[in-house]
Write a protein that holds these residues in place. Structure first.
Motif, PDB file in Angstrom:
ATOM      1  N   ARG A  96       0.823  -1.210   0.000  1.00 42.65           N
ATOM      2  CA  ARG A  96       0.000   0.000   0.000  1.00 42.65           C
ATOM      3  C   ARG A  96       0.853   1.254   0.000  1.00 42.65           C
ATOM      4  NH1 ARG A  96      -1.495   3.331   4.093  1.00 42.65           N
ATOM      5  NH2 ARG A  96      -0.570   1.928   5.645  1.00 42.65           N
ATOM      6  N   ALA A  97       0.572   2.136  -0.961  1.00 38.14           N
ATOM      7  CA  ALA A  97       1.214   3.444  -0.943  1.00 38.14           C
ATOM      8  C   ALA A  97       0.637   4.272   0.203  1.00 38.14           C
ATOM      9  CB  ALA A  97       0.986   4.162  -2.272  1.00 38.14           C
ATOM     10  N   PRO A  98       1.421   5.133   0.830  1.00 31.53           N
ATOM     11  CA  PRO A  98       0.885   5.972   1.915  1.00 31.53           C
ATOM     12  C   PRO A  98      -0.279   6.821   1.416  1.00 31.53           C
ATOM     13  CG  PRO A  98       3.289   6.099   1.834  1.00 31.53           C
ATOM     14  CD  PRO A  98       2.866   5.365   0.600  1.00 31.53           C
ATOM     15  N   LEU A  99      -1.222   7.083   2.309  1.00 30.74           N
ATOM     16  CA  LEU A  99      -2.347   7.945   1.960  1.00 30.74           C
ATOM     17  C   LEU A  99      -1.866   9.377   1.742  1.00 30.74           C
ATOM     18  CD1 LEU A  99      -5.072   6.804   4.534  1.00 30.74           C
ATOM     19  CD2 LEU A  99      -4.894   6.150   2.127  1.00 30.74           C
ATOM     20  N   SER A 100      -2.474  10.039   0.786  1.00 28.15           N
ATOM     21  CA  SER A 100      -2.202  11.461   0.588  1.00 28.15           C
ATOM     22  C   SER A 100      -2.967  12.258   1.640  1.00 28.15           C
ATOM     23  CB  SER A 100      -2.632  11.887  -0.812  1.00 28.15           C
ATOM     24  OG  SER A 100      -4.050  11.799  -0.929  1.00 28.15           O
ATOM     25  N   GLU A 101      -2.608  13.520   1.791  1.00 26.94           N
ATOM     26  CA  GLU A 101      -3.330  14.379   2.727  1.00 26.94           C
ATOM     27  C   GLU A 101      -4.801  14.481   2.341  1.00 26.94           C
ATOM     28  OE1 GLU A 101      -2.424  15.760   5.580  1.00 26.94           O
ATOM     29  OE2 GLU A 101      -0.509  14.694   5.388  1.00 26.94           O
TER      30      GLU A 101
END
Length: 240
Positions: free
Chosen positions: A131-136
């Motif tokens: 999983r890519a980190p969540l964006s703001e």
């Protein structure tokens, strides 16, 4: 493009056909389905109430939609999901029923299912590295100010507030339903789904779902059989 790891019955399962008719879309083919007449609700009302779940298709989330991390590929995800499913054992959900969860209607287990909860927790942990980190912006869309402390921690650790102890398996059937419409919608749902909910639900596959384009509908990319390879009839995932 996003992926999700979910449970959905096989394409030939009667529940799959009923759900496709209700939602107006087949989650395997991605094709729209001509709605059937349902007593008590007009076709336009059904289309309105099913607009949100139609996009995601008939499924129960195990790992919520995520973008792949920069150092991961779809091929790696498929390989690891196939391997992971080989370490599991099939099980059954004793009974699903139509339930109102807040202002939404879903199919959910009539009794807690520890096997299902364990499966979801294991999937979240095992595949978090993909999983890519969540964006703001993605974090803000979860309305973090409305989350409990545990949910807030889950959001930042696992990318989803509703995992681990906060997880509740459900298969969405409607968007938000107004209080005045609830009696008619609930009765219609019971009339449609209860004939195919009498028997236990076999959890014998895990589905990898894929989002078509950016913000498009989800469909089943592949079904991965649960159980040791030596015990399966088919030794490869079933692709939709």
């Amino acid at each position: 493009m996003r992926y999700a790891i979910c449970f959905t019955p096989a394409a030939s399962d009667p529940l799959t056909h009923v759900a496709a008719n209700w939602l107006g879309r087949n989650v395997f083919s991605g094709e729209m389905v001509e709605p059937t007449a349902i007593r008590g609700l007009s076709i336009h009302e059904i289309a309105f109430h099913t607009a949100m779940p139609r996009r995601y298709g008939f499924h129960g989330v195990l790992k919520a939609p995520f973008r792949l991390a920069a150092d991961m590929s779809e091929a790696q995800l498929l390989r690891d999901l196939m391997r992971f499913c080989g370490t599991l054992s099939p099980f059954q959900i004793r009974k699903l029923e139509v339930m109102r969860l807040g202002g939404f209607y879903s199919l959910a287990p009539s009794w807690p299912c520890e096997h299902l909860h364990h499966l979801a927790s294991s999937v979240v942990q095992e595949f978090d590295r993909f999983r890519a980190p969540l964006s703001e912006a993605e974090i803000e869309r979860t309305d973090p100010g409305a989350l409990s402390a545990a949910q807030f921690t889950n959001l930042h650790r696992w990318g989803n507030p509703y995992v681990m102890d906060e997880f509740r398996f459900h298969m969405p059937l409607t968007g938000h339903v107004s209080q005045c419409d609830m009696p008619r919608v609930e009765q219609a749902l019971r009339n449609v789904f209860e004939p195919v909910l009498a028997d236990p639900i076999n959890v014998a596959n895990v589905a990898l779902m894929i989002e078509e384009g950016n913000g498009g509908p989800f469909r089943v990319h592949s079904l991965h059989p649960i159980g040791k390879v030596s015990a399966r009839r088919d030794r490869v995932p079933v692709f939709a």
